[in-house]
Design a protein around this motif. Sequence first.
Motif, short mmCIF file in Angstrom:
data_model
loop_
_atom_site.label_atom_id
_atom_site.label_comp_id
_atom_site.label_asym_id
_atom_site.label_seq_id
_atom_site.Cartn_x
_atom_site.Cartn_y
_atom_site.Cartn_z
N LEU A 93 0.84 -1.19 0.00
CA LEU A 93 0.00 0.00 0.00
C LEU A 93 0.88 1.25 0.00
O LEU A 93 1.79 1.37 0.82
CB LEU A 93 -0.91 0.02 1.24
CG LEU A 93 -1.81 -1.19 1.46
CD1 LEU A 93 -2.44 -1.12 2.84
CD2 LEU A 93 -2.89 -1.26 0.38
N VAL A 94 0.59 2.18 -0.89
CA VAL A 94 1.30 3.46 -0.92
C VAL A 94 0.59 4.43 0.02
O VAL A 94 -0.64 4.58 -0.04
CB VAL A 94 1.35 4.03 -2.35
CG1 VAL A 94 1.91 5.45 -2.34
CG2 VAL A 94 2.21 3.13 -3.23
N VAL A 95 1.35 5.05 0.91
CA VAL A 95 0.80 6.07 1.80
C VAL A 95 1.46 7.40 1.49
O VAL A 95 2.62 7.45 1.06
CB VAL A 95 1.01 5.70 3.29
CG1 VAL A 95 0.24 4.44 3.65
CG2 VAL A 95 2.49 5.51 3.61
N ARG A 96 0.71 8.48 1.69
CA ARG A 96 1.19 9.82 1.39
C ARG A 96 1.32 10.63 2.67
O ARG A 96 0.72 10.29 3.69
CB ARG A 96 0.22 10.51 0.41
CG ARG A 96 0.19 9.85 -0.96
CD ARG A 96 -1.03 10.27 -1.76
NE ARG A 96 -0.96 9.81 -3.14
CZ ARG A 96 -1.23 8.57 -3.54
NH1 ARG A 96 -1.58 7.65 -2.65
NH2 ARG A 96 -1.16 8.24 -4.83
N ALA A 97 2.07 11.71 2.59
CA ALA A 97 2.20 12.60 3.73
C ALA A 97 0.82 13.12 4.13
O ALA A 97 0.05 13.57 3.27
CB ALA A 97 3.13 13.76 3.39
#
Length: 329
Positions: A93-97
């Motif tokens: 899973l890609v998480v963002r700031a």
Amino acid sequence: MSIIVLKPGLLSSFQDLGRFGYQHLGVSASGAMDCRAHRLANLLAGNPEEEATLEVTLAGPTLRFEAPGCIAISGAQLSPTLNQKPVPNNRPLVVRAGDTLAFGPRIAGLRAYIAWNGGIDLPMVMSSRSTYLRGGFGGFKGRALKKDDILTMRRSLDGHMLDELEQDIWNIKVYLPAILGLASRTTIRAMRGEHTALFTDASINDFFTHSYRISAQSERMGYRLDGARLSLKSTTQLLSEATSFGSIQVPQDGNPIILMADRQTTGGYAKIAHAATVDLPIIAQCMPGETLRFTETTLAQAQQLDNQREAAFRQLHQALAPLRALLQG
């Protein structure tokens, strides 16, 4: 590259594959209770299997990401969400700031594992990053997470290409062999050991035919079981010897105890059996109040099962080569 702990969860501690080579000094091995889920989360996050993961128990934490990264969650189904939207287990899973990871109701299992690509910056203590809660060392400050803790990621992603990276990662097909998944059965394969013959025939029969309820006094050190009480043929004094994950010892009250990750380093109680390593994750995912049954297996059969599991991990590691290339690029 930090992560803020908004809520710590019920019991969230960093664990790796264990602290080995120090039991003779009285230091517990510790490590992940469900090594299968721990290893799986690491592979899906593009990490080596020995990287530390966050082991969360029943009620997961709430974490806010201050930098982009890639994570994976494996083990128990604890209804994870990212920005209040459900996300799956067993997928990178890609998480963002600014993203917030949280957990909801338990659906299945007890312990989930969160892996970060590149890992979390934790000190090595006696060749391991595992937290030994009783000793107060290892992991993050030797304890479970607390509100407002700040964790530091050792690697973050380029924030300019996240949408493209997320799509590329999603396009990678992940085939999860059944032997690596969360098992729903509660029958544990166990082997006789050198102490089994010390027990009465009736006790041995009871152990392999009756169900046992997991006591409320069960945790990372050991699972206490309530059921048919087991007895020795005669009072026997045994020399203390090294303990191992999955040994099933029987104290004087006759109620068996399965030794788990934070087990004591030595013990002198007779051991009626040893759980097959491949089934230890099943035990680790069971809650107090649930029941277990034991079925007899042989050492050769247990080794064959272990070999099958290791072959599945090797197969998965090879299949995830494109993921590692994306994350390292």
